[in-house]
Scaffold this motif. Sequence first.
Motif, mmCIF file in Angstrom:
data_model
loop_
_atom_site.group_PDB
_atom_site.id
_atom_site.type_symbol
_atom_site.label_atom_id
_atom_site.label_comp_id
_atom_site.label_asym_id
_atom_site.label_seq_id
_atom_site.Cartn_x
_atom_site.Cartn_y
_atom_site.Cartn_z
ATOM 1 N N GLN A 22 0.825 -1.206 0.000
ATOM 2 C CA GLN A 22 0.000 0.000 0.000
ATOM 3 C C GLN A 22 0.861 1.259 0.000
ATOM 4 O O GLN A 22 0.574 2.227 -0.723
ATOM 5 C CB GLN A 22 -0.919 -0.002 1.207
ATOM 6 C CG GLN A 22 -1.918 1.153 1.232
ATOM 7 C CD GLN A 22 -2.813 1.092 2.443
ATOM 8 O OE1 GLN A 22 -2.344 0.865 3.553
ATOM 9 N NE2 GLN A 22 -4.115 1.301 2.236
ATOM 10 N N LYS A 23 1.924 1.260 0.771
ATOM 11 C CA LYS A 23 2.798 2.424 0.856
ATOM 12 C C LYS A 23 3.442 2.740 -0.487
ATOM 13 O O LYS A 23 3.451 3.894 -0.934
ATOM 14 C CB LYS A 23 3.871 2.182 1.922
ATOM 15 C CG LYS A 23 4.854 3.331 2.076
ATOM 16 C CD LYS A 23 5.915 3.004 3.117
ATOM 17 C CE LYS A 23 6.939 4.125 3.231
ATOM 18 N NZ LYS A 23 8.006 3.799 4.224
ATOM 19 N N GLU A 24 3.967 1.711 -1.147
ATOM 20 C CA GLU A 24 4.661 1.933 -2.412
ATOM 21 C C GLU A 24 3.684 2.256 -3.543
ATOM 22 O O GLU A 24 3.994 3.062 -4.426
ATOM 23 C CB GLU A 24 5.498 0.701 -2.773
ATOM 24 C CG GLU A 24 6.523 0.305 -1.732
ATOM 25 C CD GLU A 24 7.595 1.352 -1.513
ATOM 26 O OE1 GLU A 24 7.909 2.094 -2.462
ATOM 27 O OE2 GLU A 24 8.126 1.433 -0.392
ATOM 28 N N PHE A 25 2.512 1.635 -3.543
ATOM 29 C CA PHE A 25 1.535 1.896 -4.589
ATOM 30 C C PHE A 25 0.934 3.299 -4.490
ATOM 31 O O PHE A 25 0.321 3.776 -5.440
ATOM 32 C CB PHE A 25 0.399 0.870 -4.511
ATOM 33 C CG PHE A 25 0.717 -0.449 -5.158
ATOM 34 C CD1 PHE A 25 1.993 -0.741 -5.619
ATOM 35 C CD2 PHE A 25 -0.267 -1.415 -5.306
ATOM 36 C CE1 PHE A 25 2.289 -1.958 -6.205
ATOM 37 C CE2 PHE A 25 0.013 -2.643 -5.907
ATOM 38 C CZ PHE A 25 1.296 -2.913 -6.350
ATOM 39 N N SER A 26 1.102 3.947 -3.349
ATOM 40 C CA SER A 26 0.476 5.251 -3.130
ATOM 41 C C SER A 26 1.324 6.424 -3.596
ATOM 42 O O SER A 26 0.888 7.573 -3.508
ATOM 43 C CB SER A 26 0.146 5.421 -1.638
ATOM 44 O OG SER A 26 -0.720 4.410 -1.191
ATOM 45 N N LYS A 27 2.532 6.155 -4.092
ATOM 46 C CA LYS A 27 3.446 7.237 -4.456
ATOM 47 C C LYS A 27 3.752 7.211 -5.952
ATOM 48 O O LYS A 27 4.330 6.230 -6.443
ATOM 49 C CB LYS A 27 4.752 7.108 -3.669
ATOM 50 C CG LYS A 27 4.592 7.168 -2.159
ATOM 51 C CD LYS A 27 5.920 6.941 -1.475
ATOM 52 C CE LYS A 27 5.791 6.930 0.040
ATOM 53 N NZ LYS A 27 7.082 6.635 0.697
ATOM 54 N N PRO A 28 3.397 8.253 -6.682
ATOM 55 C CA PRO A 28 3.735 8.299 -8.115
ATOM 56 C C PRO A 28 5.230 8.126 -8.375
ATOM 57 O O PRO A 28 5.623 7.477 -9.353
ATOM 58 C CB PRO A 28 3.247 9.682 -8.539
ATOM 59 C CG PRO A 28 2.149 10.002 -7.574
ATOM 60 C CD PRO A 28 2.589 9.413 -6.263
ATOM 61 N N ARG A 29 6.054 8.681 -7.514
ATOM 62 C CA ARG A 29 7.508 8.551 -7.702
ATOM 63 C C ARG A 29 7.926 7.080 -7.700
ATOM 64 O O ARG A 29 8.750 6.650 -8.523
ATOM 65 C CB ARG A 29 8.235 9.291 -6.571
ATOM 66 C CG ARG A 29 9.765 9.145 -6.621
ATOM 67 C CD ARG A 29 10.378 9.739 -5.360
ATOM 68 N NE ARG A 29 9.932 9.007 -4.178
ATOM 69 C CZ ARG A 29 10.111 9.426 -2.931
ATOM 70 N NH1 ARG A 29 10.698 10.584 -2.701
ATOM 71 N NH2 ARG A 29 9.688 8.694 -1.916
ATOM 72 N N ASP A 30 7.356 6.295 -6.784
ATOM 73 C CA ASP A 30 7.716 4.884 -6.711
ATOM 74 C C ASP A 30 7.211 4.112 -7.917
ATOM 75 O O ASP A 30 7.851 3.154 -8.372
ATOM 76 C CB ASP A 30 7.169 4.271 -5.417
ATOM 77 C CG ASP A 30 7.853 4.843 -4.181
ATOM 78 O OD1 ASP A 30 9.004 5.290 -4.301
ATOM 79 O OD2 ASP A 30 7.232 4.854 -3.104
ATOM 80 N N TRP A 31 6.061 4.516 -8.466
ATOM 81 C CA TRP A 31 5.582 3.871 -9.680
ATOM 82 C C TRP A 31 6.563 4.077 -10.827
ATOM 83 O O TRP A 31 6.806 3.166 -11.624
ATOM 84 C CB TRP A 31 4.200 4.410 -10.055
ATOM 85 C CG TRP A 31 3.103 3.623 -9.411
ATOM 86 C CD1 TRP A 31 2.289 4.005 -8.393
ATOM 87 C CD2 TRP A 31 2.726 2.284 -9.732
ATOM 88 N NE1 TRP A 31 1.428 2.992 -8.054
ATOM 89 C CE2 TRP A 31 1.670 1.924 -8.870
ATOM 90 C CE3 TRP A 31 3.173 1.349 -10.670
ATOM 91 C CZ2 TRP A 31 1.057 0.674 -8.910
ATOM 92 C CZ3 TRP A 31 2.561 0.102 -10.718
ATOM 93 C CH2 TRP A 31 1.515 -0.224 -9.846
#
Length: 243
Positions: A22-31
């Motif tokens: 959830q944390k990683e999917f919530s950040k455009p930068r991480d995408w």
Amino acid sequence: VENNFSEVDIYGVVDYPFATIQKEFSKPRDWCDMIILHPNIRACTYSGTDSGWVLTLHNVNRYNQTITEAYQLYFKYNIISGTQSYVDMSMVADKGPFNSSDHKFRIRAAALDGKRSFVHLSYSYRYSPLQYIAIKSYIALFGTKRAGFSVESFTEENGPVYVSGVKGSIERNVMRYHLAILAYFDARKYPPEQRFEKRLRGWINLSDRYQRQFPRIEHTKYFENKRADLKNQNILQSAIPNR
């Protein structure tokens, strides 16, 4: 592939806690850090707008093309819903290659237990009958020998017969994104300064498992391309004003 509409779904269980997903999917930068692992993505940037975040993918049709030959796909990023055990998000682009439209990633994840999560990744888009002919012609030139992942039939002599053509091409493309997600999360156990190289190694090792679907990419060339892609991505991202 039906009624000028194509959709592919991938379901899987990943060995990562839901809170991490959830944390990683919530950040455009991480995408963008995930998406750049795809061999045909030359760069991914994110920018804030009055209506939310937009991800810009610099996409090439063939792996040996450069960023100057890439076309841009502008995906509107949206968290549809989210709880402590479930997240549902989408990325939608109005226009795509071959004058296609309504490109949509849909990503859902749910907690299974303290260590595992269920992930559903889907991708769809629309095209006109004329555009479908153009897509089929392109695949006939560059991807006719490759299979997809869905099994169309089964023979006793040769085993499973996999889907091909447009459907197979879409399945291969979505699977490359799925492998990027797996490689991204698997590299989180390493120190931050090592993660990019570990992601590259992870993606190439995963893709090598599917020789029937993917042409084998020469490892050294993939690493060289992706290191150059990351530099270009950072340059493009630095030119976008922070919001």
